[in-house]
Motif scaffolding. Sequence first.
Motif, short mmCIF file in Angstrom:
data_model
loop_
_atom_site.label_atom_id
_atom_site.label_comp_id
_atom_site.label_asym_id
_atom_site.label_seq_id
_atom_site.Cartn_x
_atom_site.Cartn_y
_atom_site.Cartn_z
N TYR A 4 5.17 -1.47 -9.93
CA TYR A 4 5.38 -2.59 -9.02
C TYR A 4 5.03 -2.25 -7.57
O TYR A 4 4.29 -2.95 -6.90
CB TYR A 4 6.84 -3.00 -9.17
CG TYR A 4 7.35 -4.15 -8.36
CD1 TYR A 4 7.12 -5.45 -8.77
CD2 TYR A 4 8.12 -3.93 -7.23
CE1 TYR A 4 7.64 -6.51 -8.05
CE2 TYR A 4 8.64 -4.98 -6.51
CZ TYR A 4 8.40 -6.27 -6.92
OH TYR A 4 8.91 -7.31 -6.21
N VAL A 5 5.59 -1.13 -7.09
CA VAL A 5 5.33 -0.73 -5.70
C VAL A 5 3.86 -0.36 -5.49
O VAL A 5 3.25 -0.78 -4.49
CB VAL A 5 6.28 0.39 -5.26
CG1 VAL A 5 5.90 0.91 -3.87
CG2 VAL A 5 7.72 -0.10 -5.27
N PRO A 6 3.22 0.42 -6.38
CA PRO A 6 1.78 0.65 -6.21
C PRO A 6 0.96 -0.64 -6.19
O PRO A 6 -0.01 -0.76 -5.44
CB PRO A 6 1.41 1.51 -7.43
CG PRO A 6 2.68 2.22 -7.77
CD PRO A 6 3.77 1.23 -7.49
N LYS A 43 5.15 -10.43 2.82
CA LYS A 43 4.51 -11.63 2.26
C LYS A 43 3.65 -11.28 1.05
O LYS A 43 3.49 -12.10 0.13
CB LYS A 43 3.66 -12.32 3.32
CG LYS A 43 2.48 -11.48 3.83
CD LYS A 43 1.81 -12.12 5.04
CE LYS A 43 0.68 -11.24 5.58
NZ LYS A 43 0.10 -11.77 6.82
N TYR A 44 3.08 -10.06 1.02
CA TYR A 44 2.24 -9.67 -0.11
C TYR A 44 3.06 -9.47 -1.39
O TYR A 44 2.50 -9.46 -2.48
CB TYR A 44 1.48 -8.38 0.22
CG TYR A 44 0.55 -8.51 1.41
CD1 TYR A 44 -0.49 -9.43 1.40
CD2 TYR A 44 0.73 -7.72 2.55
CE1 TYR A 44 -1.33 -9.57 2.50
CE2 TYR A 44 -0.12 -7.85 3.65
CZ TYR A 44 -1.14 -8.77 3.62
OH TYR A 44 -1.98 -8.91 4.69
N LEU A 45 4.36 -9.35 -1.24
CA LEU A 45 5.22 -9.19 -2.41
C LEU A 45 5.15 -10.41 -3.33
O LEU A 45 5.22 -10.29 -4.55
CB LEU A 45 6.66 -8.94 -1.96
CG LEU A 45 7.69 -8.67 -3.05
CD1 LEU A 45 7.33 -7.42 -3.82
CD2 LEU A 45 9.07 -8.54 -2.44
N ALA A 46 5.02 -11.60 -2.74
CA ALA A 46 4.96 -12.82 -3.54
C ALA A 46 3.71 -12.85 -4.43
O ALA A 46 3.71 -13.49 -5.48
CB ALA A 46 4.99 -14.05 -2.63
N ILE A 47 2.66 -12.16 -4.00
CA ILE A 47 1.45 -12.09 -4.83
C ILE A 47 1.73 -11.25 -6.07
O ILE A 47 1.36 -11.62 -7.19
CB ILE A 47 0.28 -11.51 -4.02
CG1 ILE A 47 -0.17 -12.52 -2.97
CG2 ILE A 47 -0.89 -11.13 -4.94
CD1 ILE A 47 -1.25 -12.04 -2.05
N VAL A 48 2.42 -10.14 -5.88
CA VAL A 48 2.75 -9.27 -7.01
C VAL A 48 3.78 -9.95 -7.91
O VAL A 48 3.71 -9.86 -9.14
CB VAL A 48 3.30 -7.92 -6.50
CG1 VAL A 48 3.68 -7.02 -7.67
CG2 VAL A 48 2.26 -7.24 -5.61
N GLU A 49 4.75 -10.63 -7.31
CA GLU A 49 5.81 -11.26 -8.07
C GLU A 49 5.30 -12.44 -8.91
O GLU A 49 5.61 -12.55 -10.09
CB GLU A 49 6.92 -11.76 -7.13
CG GLU A 49 7.78 -10.67 -6.56
CD GLU A 49 8.82 -10.17 -7.57
OE1 GLU A 49 8.85 -10.67 -8.71
OE2 GLU A 49 9.57 -9.26 -7.22
N THR A 91 -2.26 -4.32 -3.09
CA THR A 91 -2.52 -5.68 -2.62
C THR A 91 -2.56 -5.72 -1.11
O THR A 91 -3.43 -6.36 -0.50
CB THR A 91 -1.43 -6.63 -3.15
OG1 THR A 91 -1.41 -6.59 -4.57
CG2 THR A 91 -1.68 -8.06 -2.68
N LEU A 92 -1.61 -5.03 -0.46
CA LEU A 92 -1.60 -4.96 1.00
C LEU A 92 -2.92 -4.39 1.51
O LEU A 92 -3.53 -4.93 2.45
CB LEU A 92 -0.42 -4.09 1.44
CG LEU A 92 -0.08 -4.01 2.93
CD1 LEU A 92 1.38 -3.62 3.12
CD2 LEU A 92 -0.95 -3.00 3.68
#
Length: 526
Positions: free
Chosen positions: A292-294, A183-189, A299-300
């Motif tokens: 992106y991954v960092p 779910k935290y991926l949407a914050i980065v995206e 964020t996580l």
Amino acid sequence: MLKQILCMGLLAAATSVFAQEKKERVEKANFRVQIFQKSDDTEIKLAEPDPEFANKLPISAVIRDSSKVALEDLPKAMKIDSLWRAELTNSDLFDKMQESIMDQDYEDVVYDELPTDTLKARLERLNARTPFNIEYNPILESVIKSYLKRNKHSMERLMALSTYYFPLFEQELDKYDIPLEIKYLAIVESALNPRAKSRVGATGLWQFMFTTGKMHGLDVSSYVDERMDPVRSTQAAAEYMASLYKVFGDWDLVLASYNSGPGNVSKAIRRSGGATDYWQLRRYLPRETAGYVPAFLATLYLFEYADEHKFQPGNPEVVYFETDTIQVKKLLTFDQITKVTGVEKEMLEFLNPSYKLDIIPFVEDEKYTLRLPRPATGTFVNNEAAIYNFAESQLAETKKELPKYVETEDRIRYRVRNGDYLGKIAARYGVGVSSIKRWNNLRGNNIRVGQYLTIYPRKPVSVASNENTSKPSSSSSQKTYTVRKGDSLWSISKKFPGVTVQNLRAWNDMNSNSLKPGMKLKVSKG
């Protein structure tokens, strides 16, 4: 005796005067009488009042006078203040997030409130309970401390928005056995902006490119962009990530391939000599993916340790599970919905971001839904017929010409005409000149009349009006259609006005909806 008669006469006279001043009517209770028919000078006594109708919205009053709106059963919608509405529709967080990923220098950041030993211990705990590789790394430490030092306010805003979106994300991710931390991926995206659009055209909470979105059932038309639909795009993202995990078997590589594409990750594995650890592959990946991954892991960490870092996010007035959806049966505009429900237009835009023109179209065989705060949903359903009648009368009165519904093509074959040049063609279809050159292996900007170009447009393209498209026109001379990858009976029927899914099945003697690329389908009778 005389005194009694006199008193009775006075009482009768008084009663007569009162009766003249105030009319009185006794009627059996029903919906119409109880809710709509009470006038200012008449007292209606209900013989058998029904408590079910006590708090219903008098929608007929709204229709008679659209300036009067009753919102007695919408307390939560009434509470939404201007500051929160502005927060919901604010898009600057997306730009800030993208800049932080692209411009991160990974130099040591001084932040005494988070000693390195403390960070190592916390990352070790996170690593133990998640399927991601969250071991300590100086690059990750730099990103985390940078966010704490420079982006704390932005993170608080994202945490406030997450209370609306995360229940939806978790629900869909769980269906596909995907780690809920995704779910935290949407914050980065997208920084949780459903209408976010990147410089290369990736759109929505999960930043789908046009073609990838089409592959996963996210349609785009002149009215609707399903990449901006929170529910459908989340379902598509979960489906896509589940397929990526089957390929890579590692969630860090799933994150990298989601951002840059599986092909770039495969190249990085080859260039590294076969390494499959993200931190070893990182220098072989595109710059954006390298950051992106960092950014995801940072964020996580910040969300999981928000209390320890004294984050103080605001509280939203509406959360996902306090909303509900209605399948619309006729065309509706957000202005009309606001008038009859009282839900602010800004809130409608937030809850229904996929409708690009603030209009919910009605298309046969397509299911378009309206999401509302739960109390307003009941009000809408109870008065549905009246609302649709009101909407039709409003459109008739204003005589407003609505945009034609046109579905966006996934690919067209364009024939160069006299006077064309790459910049002109690019502007017409909402793409970049460099993209057209890449799609067609052009080394320069020179094109010739009659030359065919393959284009993946971002703007709606009318199939019937463009004789140069790769998909057939809707003229009566066209008899067959060749099925391509990603086609469905519904999507094919939309290319031919007046043709339905039932027509296609009958004309082609089909017992199911299954299609195979290369199949020839009759698209007209005979």
